[in-house]
Structure formats: structure tokens, C-alpha cells
Scaffold this active site. Structure first.
Site, PDB file in Angstrom:
ATOM      1  CE1 TYR A 111      -3.289  -2.828   0.173  1.00 47.51           C
ATOM      2  CE2 TYR A 111      -4.601  -0.851   0.517  1.00 47.51           C
ATOM      3  CZ  TYR A 111      -4.511  -2.187   0.176  1.00 47.51           C
ATOM      4  OH  TYR A 111      -5.629  -2.882  -0.169  1.00 47.51           O
ATOM      5  CE  LYS A 115       2.317 -15.745  -7.210  1.00 43.13           C
ATOM      6  NZ  LYS A 115       1.821 -17.018  -7.732  1.00 43.13           N
ATOM      7  CG  ASP A 166      -1.273 -18.121  -7.508  1.00 45.31           C
ATOM      8  OD1 ASP A 166      -0.847 -18.390  -6.370  1.00 45.31           O
ATOM      9  OD2 ASP A 166      -0.625 -18.380  -8.537  1.00 45.31           O
ATOM     10  CG  ASP A 189      -8.640  -4.620  -0.052  1.00 47.83           C
ATOM     11  OD1 ASP A 189      -9.675  -4.680   0.627  1.00 47.83           O
ATOM     12  OD2 ASP A 189      -8.450  -3.769  -0.928  1.00 47.83           O
ATOM     13  CG  ASP A 216     -13.834  -6.904  -1.928  1.00 52.10           C
ATOM     14  OD1 ASP A 216     -13.790  -6.620  -0.720  1.00 52.10           O
ATOM     15  OD2 ASP A 216     -14.043  -6.056  -2.820  1.00 52.10           O
TER      16      ASP A 216
HETATM   17  P1  ATP Z   1     -13.319   0.269  -2.370  1.00 55.54           P
HETATM   18  O1  ATP Z   1     -12.105   0.078  -3.225  1.00 55.54           O
HETATM   19  O2  ATP Z   1     -13.385   1.598  -1.677  1.00 55.54           O
HETATM   20  O3  ATP Z   1     -13.579  -0.888  -1.451  1.00 55.54           O
HETATM   21  P2  ATP Z   1     -14.889  -0.687  -4.537  1.00 55.54           P
HETATM   22  O4  ATP Z   1     -14.499  -0.088  -5.832  1.00 55.54           O
HETATM   23  O5  ATP Z   1     -14.380  -2.050  -4.181  1.00 55.54           O
HETATM   24  O6  ATP Z   1     -14.578   0.319  -3.355  1.00 55.54           O
HETATM   25  P3  ATP Z   1     -17.572  -0.674  -3.520  1.00 55.54           P
HETATM   26  O7  ATP Z   1     -17.882   0.737  -3.266  1.00 55.54           O
HETATM   27  O8  ATP Z   1     -17.247  -1.534  -2.364  1.00 55.54           O
HETATM   28  O9  ATP Z   1     -16.433  -0.744  -4.622  1.00 55.54           O
HETATM   29  O10 ATP Z   1     -18.808  -1.314  -4.254  1.00 55.54           O
HETATM   30  C1  ATP Z   1     -18.791  -2.122  -5.388  1.00 55.54           C
HETATM   31  C2  ATP Z   1     -20.260  -2.382  -5.727  1.00 55.54           C
HETATM   32  O11 ATP Z   1     -20.809  -3.319  -4.777  1.00 55.54           O
HETATM   33  C3  ATP Z   1     -21.101  -1.146  -5.616  1.00 55.54           C
HETATM   34  O12 ATP Z   1     -21.116  -0.423  -6.811  1.00 55.54           O
HETATM   35  C4  ATP Z   1     -22.457  -1.660  -5.213  1.00 55.54           C
HETATM   36  O13 ATP Z   1     -23.228  -1.968  -6.330  1.00 55.54           O
HETATM   37  C5  ATP Z   1     -22.116  -2.924  -4.414  1.00 55.54           C
HETATM   38  N1  ATP Z   1     -22.145  -2.638  -2.972  1.00 55.54           N
HETATM   39  C6  ATP Z   1     -21.110  -2.262  -2.198  1.00 55.54           C
HETATM   40  N2  ATP Z   1     -21.512  -2.047  -0.947  1.00 55.54           N
HETATM   41  C7  ATP Z   1     -22.825  -2.282  -0.907  1.00 55.54           C
HETATM   42  C8  ATP Z   1     -23.831  -2.202   0.114  1.00 55.54           C
HETATM   43  N3  ATP Z   1     -23.552  -1.864   1.370  1.00 55.54           N
HETATM   44  N4  ATP Z   1     -25.110  -2.498  -0.226  1.00 55.54           N
HETATM   45  C9  ATP Z   1     -25.406  -2.863  -1.460  1.00 55.54           C
HETATM   46  N5  ATP Z   1     -24.521  -2.955  -2.464  1.00 55.54           N
HETATM   47  C10 ATP Z   1     -23.249  -2.662  -2.197  1.00 55.54           C
END
Ligand code: ATP
Length: 361
Positions: A138, A191, A224, A248, A252
Site C-alpha cells: 500500500y 506469494k 493465487d 483486501d 471481497d
Molecule cells: P473500495 O475500493 O473503496 O472498497 P470498490 O471499488 O471495491 O470500493 P464498492 O464501493 O465496495 O467498490 O462497491 C462495489 C459495488 O458493490 C457497488 O457499486 C455496489 O453496487 C455494491 N455494494 C457495495 N456495498 C454495498 C452495500 N452496502 N449495499 C449494497 N450494495 C453494495
């Protein structure tokens, strides 16, 4: 001053942030207030503090000094998401990362489990990702001065990765302690085949720490392979310990396997401070539409209350956390959900359903 002295009312920071932040943070505040009341705990003294786009307009900084000073005098805080990619170029630094760095919140604990009543790609998933939070790749936190990314010429970009024995040891202890209280297994994710020095140091330090926890089984996987393994057979994992960027990405992925990013919780902590923060970002596509799922922040707030319960020796806070989790589960079991999970409830309707259910037990 020890802000977590038992008996004194909780003083919690509250930072709305950007995008869906005000909606989900407002929901979390309401649910925490009701859960504490239902558990017969003293009410929270909330300290709202600015961050993000609004703070740039008002204070000329996405993370003004008033916020850092204000947080120092709290027992912990709830942090909304930020959308720093949308800030003017001179303000692009991620305020969430800056807060983690400022308060040395080295551990990011991200539990992932399927929620009964919610369709999940992996219904049996139940694991925790323990992510090192203070260094790695980061760019905003791996240099004492300047950025960890730089361009010697406009056509060349370089990036620095930082791994230290001290930070790796610290995060490994978090993971092994956690595994001791769970199913007793830690997977070190790295990795080291392509980054033998940095990732090798991380992996080997985690193995050294493992010797102090003979009751915990330990293995390691390349990131991976771990990603593929998570999709193929998530039930094989209990606690995963990994560096910042890998943690991170994997969290996700794991959150989506469990249902939705909207339900993925996390706690950032050091020995003395803790911050509840959803895994998701600002979701600008949903901002202001009353459609966001607030559950990630409900669960993150419950994690914060549990952390405070242990630190302050106040089990009543853990009982309030239980109420929040049971109320969310009961709401889903009643078939009520927001749109990300195929439901019809708005953020505020969902919040009211959860709020009503925290009083049930
Ligand atoms: P970051 O890098 O800041 O984590 P990101 O680019 O990964 O952001 P997010 O803002 O987490 O993206 O969201 C990605 C998509 O997931 C959003 O556009 C939305 O559609 C969905 N999403 C995220 N959080 C929620 C939530 N709390 N409720 C419903 N949908 C969500």
C-alpha cells in the site's frame, strides 16, 4: 489517558464518509443505540467527525486535524466508506488508510460466514481473514516520507512493498490467538515463489510464531492457489493470515461467496484502539437512493462492542453485540432483505426491522 476505563459511558466516534456512508453509518448508530438500551447498558456519547468530500469542502482536507484529534479522545469509532478516487487530485490520499496509519491499527479482522436465510454461493463458509494493515504494497503506508509509488520518468512506474518481521509477528499472533478460540487452523497466504524476500519473510515469521501455539494446525498457500481453493472448497479454511493487498482482495472474494459485499464486516485494531469499518466502499451508484445494505456496518459495530467488552471488562457490551447479530439474522429469516440480496426493503425499512428485533431477547 485510558479511554476504555470501565464504568464511564462509551464515547464513540462516528464518521459518515462518502457515498452510501451517511445512510449505513446512520443505520449502525441507530441499531447500536437500541441494542445497548435493550441490554441495559449506558447510552453512547456519540462524537460525529468529518471525513471525505464534505470535509474537503468545509476544512480543505479529506481528513482534517479536528477528526484525528477528536478520535484520540474516543473509546473507538465507526468509520463510513470514502470515495477518494473522486476527490480533486491534490486530495487523493485515502483517509481510511491514513487513519489506520495514524493510530497504528495494524490488524484488520474480516470474518466471513453465510447468513441463514440468504442465498450464498458457498453456504457452509465460515472463516476469518486476518489482514496485516500497516505495510505491504500500500503506497500510502509503506514509506516514512513520500509515496511507495513513484515515476522516475512519465513512462516508468515503480512500487515498493514493505514487510517487516515485527509487523508479521504481530499479525501472526492475532491469527493464532483467534484460531485457538475457533477451529484451530491457520493458513498463511503469501506469494513467496515470486517475492521470496518480502513474502518469504512474512511466511517464515508466521511459522516461527506458530511454534508458540502447538494446539493450532498451520499450513501455507500461494495467494493465487488460495483464491481458487476458496471458491472450490471454502470449508477447508478456518483462519487465513496474509499481507495487506492479498487480504483486501481475498476478503471481497470470500464476502461474495458468503452472499454480498453488503454484509461483510471488519474491525481494525491495535492493542489499545479499534475501528468498525465495512469491507465495502462508498458504492456511489447507490448513494442517496436508500437502497444500500447496512448489515456490514451492523456486524462491524457488533465486533467493536465485543472488543470493548473485553477491554473494559463489561460483558453487557458483548450482550448488546449478540442482540445486534441475532436481530439481523432474525430479520433475514423473516424474509426481509435489501436489493443486493434480492429483497425489497430500503435501507431505512431494513434498519427499522432490525431495531425492532434487538429488543426480542
Ligand atoms: P473500495 O475500493 O473503496 O472498497 P470498490 O471499488 O471495491 O470500493 P464498492 O464501493 O465496495 O467498490 O462497491 C462495489 C459495488 O458493490 C457497488 O457499486 C455496489 O453496487 C455494491 N455494494 C457495495 N456495498 C454495498 C452495500 N452496502 N449495499 C449494497 N450494495 C453494495
Amino acid at each position: 489517558m485510558d479511554q476504555t476505563k470501565p464504568g464511564r459511558p462509551l464515547r464513540l466516534g462516528l464518521i459518515d464518509g462518502d457515498g452510501i456512508g451517511p445512510e449505513v453509518v446512520g443505520s449502525a448508530r441507530r441499531v447500536v443505540d437500541e441494542a445497548l438500551a435493550a441490554a441495559d447498558a449506558a447510552p453512547v456519547d456519540w462524537v460525529p467527525l468529518p471525513m471525505g468530500r464534505q470535509a474537503i469542502d468545509e476544512f480543505g482536507s479529506a481528513l482534517p486535524e479536528v477528526t484525528l484529534t477528536g478520535l484520540r479522545d474516543t473509546d473507538g469509532w465507526i468509520l463510513g466508506p470514502h470515495d477518494n478516487a473522486s476527490y480533486p487530485p491534490q486530495h487523493r490520499v485515502a483517509p481510511g488508510g491514513a487513519i489506520r496509519r495514524h493510530f497504528a491499527l495494524h490488524a484488520n479482522i474480516r470474518p466471513v460466514h453465510a447468513i441463514p436465510g440468504i442465498a450464498a454461493v458457498a453456504p457452509g463458509i465460515d472463516l476469518v481473514i486476518v489482514r496485516e494493515n500497516s505495510e505491504g504494497f500500500y503506497a500510502d503506508r509503506n514509506m516514512a516520507v513520500g509515496s511507495g509509488e513513484f515515476c522516475p520518468t512519465p513512462d516508468i512506474a515503480l512500487s515498493v512493498g514493505l514487510v517487516t518481521r515485527a509487523a508479521s509477528e504481530r499479525i501472526a499472533h492475532e491469527a493464532f490467538r483467534l484460531a485457538t478460540a475457533r477451529r484451530g487452523q491457520v493458513t498463511i497466504v503469501h506469494k513467496a515463489n515470486v517475492l521470496p524476500l518480502t513474502m518469504g519473510l512474512f511466511r517464515d515469521t508466521c511459522y516461527e510464531v506458530a511454534r508458540g501455539y502447538p494446539q493450532v494446525r498451520v499450513n501455507d498457500e500461494h495467494v493465487d492457489a488460495a483464491a481458487a481453493h476458496l471458491v472450490r472448497s471454502p470449508g477447508d479454511f478456518d483462519v487465513l493470515v496474509t499481507e495487506n493487498l492479498f487480504g483486501d482482495i481475498l476478503s471481497d472474494l470470500a464476502a461474495q461467496l458468503a452472499g454480498s459485499l453488503g454484509t461483510a464486516a471488519s474491525l481494525n485494531c491495535s492493542e489499545t484502539r479499534a475501528m468498525a469499518q465495512a469491507v465495502h466502499g462508498a458504492a456511489p451508484d447507490l448513494a442517496g437512493h436508500n437502497r444500500a445494505n447496512p448489515v456490514a456496518l451492523h456486524h462491524s459495530s457488533a465486533m467493536l462492542l465485543r472488543w470493548l467488552a473485553t477491554r473494559r471488562g463489561e460483558p453487557v457490551l458483548a450482550r448488546a453485540a449478540d442482540r445486534i447479530e441475532r436481530a439481523v439474522a432474525a430479520t433475514y429469516e423473516a424474509g426481509i432483505a435489501t436489493a443486493d440480496l434480492g429483497g425489497l426493503a430500503s435501507t431505512s425499512e431494513f434498519t427499522e426491522h432490525v431495531t425492532a428485533r434487538v429488543h426480542r431477547w
